[in-house]
Design a protein around this motif. Structure first.
Motif, PDB file in Angstrom:
ATOM      1  N   ILE A  28      -7.773   0.297  -3.377  1.00  0.00           N
ATOM      2  CA  ILE A  28      -8.216  -0.233  -2.078  1.00  0.00           C
ATOM      3  C   ILE A  28      -9.172   0.710  -1.361  1.00  0.00           C
ATOM      4  O   ILE A  28      -9.749   0.343  -0.344  1.00  0.00           O
ATOM      5  CB  ILE A  28      -7.014  -0.560  -1.159  1.00  0.00           C
ATOM      6  CG1 ILE A  28      -6.193   0.697  -0.856  1.00  0.00           C
ATOM      7  CG2 ILE A  28      -6.135  -1.642  -1.779  1.00  0.00           C
ATOM      8  CD1 ILE A  28      -5.175   0.497   0.251  1.00  0.00           C
ATOM      9  N   ARG A  44       2.931   7.286   7.425  1.00  0.00           N
ATOM     10  CA  ARG A  44       2.466   8.321   6.491  1.00  0.00           C
ATOM     11  C   ARG A  44       2.166   9.600   7.267  1.00  0.00           C
ATOM     12  O   ARG A  44       1.761   9.549   8.412  1.00  0.00           O
ATOM     13  CB  ARG A  44       1.172   7.884   5.789  1.00  0.00           C
ATOM     14  CG  ARG A  44       1.323   6.799   4.771  1.00  0.00           C
ATOM     15  CD  ARG A  44      -0.013   6.369   4.194  1.00  0.00           C
ATOM     16  NE  ARG A  44      -0.894   5.821   5.211  1.00  0.00           N
ATOM     17  CZ  ARG A  44      -0.909   4.542   5.596  1.00  0.00           C
ATOM     18  NH1 ARG A  44      -0.079   3.691   5.034  1.00  0.00           N
ATOM     19  NH2 ARG A  44      -1.713   4.121   6.522  1.00  0.00           N
ATOM     20  N   LYS A  69       0.006   4.489  -0.963  1.00  0.00           N
ATOM     21  CA  LYS A  69      -0.678   5.794  -0.954  1.00  0.00           C
ATOM     22  C   LYS A  69       0.167   6.844  -0.232  1.00  0.00           C
ATOM     23  O   LYS A  69       0.785   6.531   0.783  1.00  0.00           O
ATOM     24  CB  LYS A  69      -2.049   5.655  -0.276  1.00  0.00           C
ATOM     25  CG  LYS A  69      -1.995   5.205   1.169  1.00  0.00           C
ATOM     26  CD  LYS A  69      -3.376   4.813   1.691  1.00  0.00           C
ATOM     27  CE  LYS A  69      -3.310   4.475   3.171  1.00  0.00           C
ATOM     28  NZ  LYS A  69      -4.525   3.825   3.664  1.00  0.00           N
ATOM     29  N   MET A 118     -13.639  -8.383   0.892  1.00  0.00           N
ATOM     30  CA  MET A 118     -12.637  -7.568   1.583  1.00  0.00           C
ATOM     31  C   MET A 118     -13.269  -6.997   2.847  1.00  0.00           C
ATOM     32  O   MET A 118     -14.478  -6.724   2.875  1.00  0.00           O
ATOM     33  CB  MET A 118     -12.221  -6.442   0.635  1.00  0.00           C
ATOM     34  CG  MET A 118     -11.304  -5.406   1.208  1.00  0.00           C
ATOM     35  SD  MET A 118     -12.148  -3.970   1.924  1.00  0.00           S
ATOM     36  CE  MET A 118     -10.835  -2.774   1.793  1.00  0.00           C
ATOM     37  N   MET A 170     -12.522  -4.401   6.532  1.00  0.00           N
ATOM     38  CA  MET A 170     -11.700  -3.484   7.343  1.00  0.00           C
ATOM     39  C   MET A 170     -12.144  -3.658   8.792  1.00  0.00           C
ATOM     40  O   MET A 170     -13.304  -3.395   9.113  1.00  0.00           O
ATOM     41  CB  MET A 170     -11.990  -2.034   6.946  1.00  0.00           C
ATOM     42  CG  MET A 170     -11.619  -1.669   5.539  1.00  0.00           C
ATOM     43  SD  MET A 170      -9.925  -1.110   5.448  1.00  0.00           S
ATOM     44  CE  MET A 170     -10.062   0.498   6.201  1.00  0.00           C
ATOM     45  N   MET A 198      -3.712  -5.585   7.707  1.00  0.00           N
ATOM     46  CA  MET A 198      -2.888  -4.430   7.375  1.00  0.00           C
ATOM     47  C   MET A 198      -1.603  -4.525   8.219  1.00  0.00           C
ATOM     48  O   MET A 198      -1.349  -5.564   8.831  1.00  0.00           O
ATOM     49  CB  MET A 198      -3.645  -3.129   7.659  1.00  0.00           C
ATOM     50  CG  MET A 198      -5.128  -3.210   7.288  1.00  0.00           C
ATOM     51  SD  MET A 198      -5.954  -1.630   6.987  1.00  0.00           S
ATOM     52  CE  MET A 198      -5.568  -0.678   8.425  1.00  0.00           C
ATOM     53  N   SER A 199      -0.812  -3.444   8.261  1.00  0.00           N
ATOM     54  CA  SER A 199       0.495  -3.532   8.930  1.00  0.00           C
ATOM     55  C   SER A 199       0.409  -4.090  10.345  1.00  0.00           C
ATOM     56  O   SER A 199       1.203  -4.933  10.739  1.00  0.00           O
ATOM     57  CB  SER A 199       1.152  -2.149   8.973  1.00  0.00           C
ATOM     58  OG  SER A 199       1.518  -1.764   7.678  1.00  0.00           O
ATOM     59  N   VAL A 208       0.853  -1.198   0.000  1.00  0.00           N
ATOM     60  CA  VAL A 208       0.000   0.000   0.000  1.00  0.00           C
ATOM     61  C   VAL A 208       0.886   1.243   0.000  1.00  0.00           C
ATOM     62  O   VAL A 208       1.533   1.576   0.985  1.00  0.00           O
ATOM     63  CB  VAL A 208      -0.960  -0.011   1.203  1.00  0.00           C
ATOM     64  CG1 VAL A 208      -1.756   1.288   1.256  1.00  0.00           C
ATOM     65  CG2 VAL A 208      -1.909  -1.207   1.115  1.00  0.00           C
ATOM     66  N   ARG A 263      -2.969  -6.202   2.893  1.00  0.00           N
ATOM     67  CA  ARG A 263      -2.736  -4.854   2.357  1.00  0.00           C
ATOM     68  C   ARG A 263      -1.842  -4.116   3.349  1.00  0.00           C
ATOM     69  O   ARG A 263      -2.300  -3.638   4.375  1.00  0.00           O
ATOM     70  CB  ARG A 263      -4.064  -4.110   2.203  1.00  0.00           C
ATOM     71  CG  ARG A 263      -5.162  -4.901   1.463  1.00  0.00           C
ATOM     72  CD  ARG A 263      -6.453  -4.102   1.397  1.00  0.00           C
ATOM     73  NE  ARG A 263      -6.905  -3.667   2.718  1.00  0.00           N
ATOM     74  CZ  ARG A 263      -7.786  -4.329   3.464  1.00  0.00           C
ATOM     75  NH1 ARG A 263      -8.337  -5.452   3.048  1.00  0.00           N
ATOM     76  NH2 ARG A 263      -8.128  -3.868   4.658  1.00  0.00           N
ATOM     77  N   VAL A 264      -0.548  -4.044   3.025  1.00  0.00           N
ATOM     78  CA  VAL A 264       0.418  -3.547   4.004  1.00  0.00           C
ATOM     79  C   VAL A 264       1.102  -2.279   3.505  1.00  0.00           C
ATOM     80  O   VAL A 264       1.712  -2.277   2.432  1.00  0.00           O
ATOM     81  CB  VAL A 264       1.471  -4.633   4.325  1.00  0.00           C
ATOM     82  CG1 VAL A 264       2.478  -4.118   5.334  1.00  0.00           C
ATOM     83  CG2 VAL A 264       0.790  -5.900   4.842  1.00  0.00           C
ATOM     84  N   GLY A 265       0.971  -1.197   4.274  1.00  0.00           N
ATOM     85  CA  GLY A 265       1.575   0.077   3.898  1.00  0.00           C
ATOM     86  C   GLY A 265       2.726   0.470   4.800  1.00  0.00           C
ATOM     87  O   GLY A 265       3.898   0.310   4.456  1.00  0.00           O
ATOM     88  N   SER A 266       2.404   0.967   5.982  1.00  0.00           N
ATOM     89  CA  SER A 266       3.445   1.557   6.841  1.00  0.00           C
ATOM     90  C   SER A 266       4.536   0.567   7.252  1.00  0.00           C
ATOM     91  O   SER A 266       5.685   0.972   7.456  1.00  0.00           O
ATOM     92  CB  SER A 266       2.811   2.226   8.063  1.00  0.00           C
ATOM     93  OG  SER A 266       1.823   1.411   8.619  1.00  0.00           O
TER      94      SER A 266
HETATM   95  C1  LIG Z   1      -4.025   2.601   4.172  1.00  0.00           C
HETATM   96  C2  LIG Z   1      -4.735   1.319   4.015  1.00  0.00           C
HETATM   97  C3  LIG Z   1      -4.091   0.096   4.314  1.00  0.00           C
HETATM   98  C4  LIG Z   1      -2.667  -0.011   4.831  1.00  0.00           C
HETATM   99  O1  LIG Z   1      -2.535   0.475   6.124  1.00  0.00           O
HETATM  100  P1  LIG Z   1      -1.188   0.264   6.971  1.00  0.00           P
HETATM  101  O2  LIG Z   1      -1.650   0.286   8.374  1.00  0.00           O
HETATM  102  O3  LIG Z   1      -0.297   1.399   6.623  1.00  0.00           O
HETATM  103  O4  LIG Z   1      -0.609  -1.051   6.577  1.00  0.00           O
HETATM  104  C5  LIG Z   1      -4.801  -1.071   4.086  1.00  0.00           C
HETATM  105  N1  LIG Z   1      -6.070  -1.061   3.626  1.00  0.00           N
HETATM  106  C6  LIG Z   1      -6.711   0.081   3.330  1.00  0.00           C
HETATM  107  C7  LIG Z   1      -8.110   0.023   2.812  1.00  0.00           C
HETATM  108  C8  LIG Z   1      -6.072   1.305   3.526  1.00  0.00           C
HETATM  109  O5  LIG Z   1      -6.732   2.438   3.239  1.00  0.00           O
END
Ligand SMILES: *Cc1c(COP(=O)(O)O)cnc(C)c1O
Length: 220
Positions: A68, A217, A26, A152, A154, A192-193, A24, A208-211
């Protein structure tokens, strides 16, 4: 090896086979995404259509782009030429528009149905019953240029690990139930993270892994 490459390598080598990692990216600059690309990552997730389009424009063309975030119907056309998977589909109206725009580009666009699992009042996502109604409807069966490949979710934004686990178990059970009738719905996008390991234990097939890859961010 820089931090991004090291983080990514760690995750890529510790998740089980059969779990797909969406990086991820963004809010992150292209240079960061290219670090991940050079480390072998080919799937990127973004939550804003304009930002994703700009990145798609300049980056190598063998990348699979995942949307996403929440999608407004009138913006589908901007990503229809290239988007591979849309994670947060939550209405027939949106599915119909994705199908229409996919047809214009003679493509098939993959979709996931977003299921409401969080306890907190969330504007987005379908109830399990609404998802079933959608999947069973003739209108949806007649959409030829979309492929619904799973669900999916959240989890609630909380530090309460037990609650997150309960929510993951709930959507995993729903996913199993759906697969009995719709074997093609193989994807379960949760984690996620902060919770991807738990999500995998609960049956996630797509995290879905971002940070944990790119660092914190500032916004988004
Ligand atoms: C930002 C986001 C993530 C990733 O989040 P992190 O905590 O940074 O891994 C995953 N899924 C969705 C829908 C997001 O908006």
């Amino acid at each position: 090896m820089n931090d991004i490459k090291r983080n990514l390598h760690h995750i890529q080598t510790t998740i089980p086979e059969g779990v797909t990692l969406v990086a991820v990216s963004k809010t992150k600059p292209i240079a960061d995404l290219m670090d991940a690309y050079e480390a072998g990552q080919r799937i990127f997730g973004e939550n804003k259509i304009q930002e994703m389009s700009e990145k798609w424009d300049t980056m190598p063309k063998d990348i699979s782009w995942h949307m996403i975030g929440h999608v407004q119907t009138n913006k589908v056309k901007y990503m229809a030429p290239f988007v591979d998977l849309i994670h947060a589909v939550d209405s027939y109206k949106l599915l119909k528009e994705i199908d229409k725009q996919a047809k214009k580009h003679t493509r098939t666009i993959n979709c996931l149905l977003q299921i409401k699992i969080a306890e907190e009042e969330s504007k987005f996502g379908l109830t399990e019953q609404d998802a079933l109604t959608l999947l069973n409807s003739e209108e949806v069966k007649n959409l030829t240029n979309i492929h619904i490949q799973g669900v999916m979710g959240m989890a609630t934004f909380t530090n309460d690990q037990q609650q997150i686990q309960n929510e993951f178990h709930k959507i995993a059970a729903f996913s199993e139930k759906l697969k009995l009738k719709y074997p093609q719905l193989t994807t379960l996008s949760i984690g996620m993270s902060g919770d991807y390991k738990m999500a995998i234990e609960c049956g996630s097939t797509m995290i879905r892994v971002g940070s944990a890859i790119f660092g914190a961010r500032n916004y988004g």
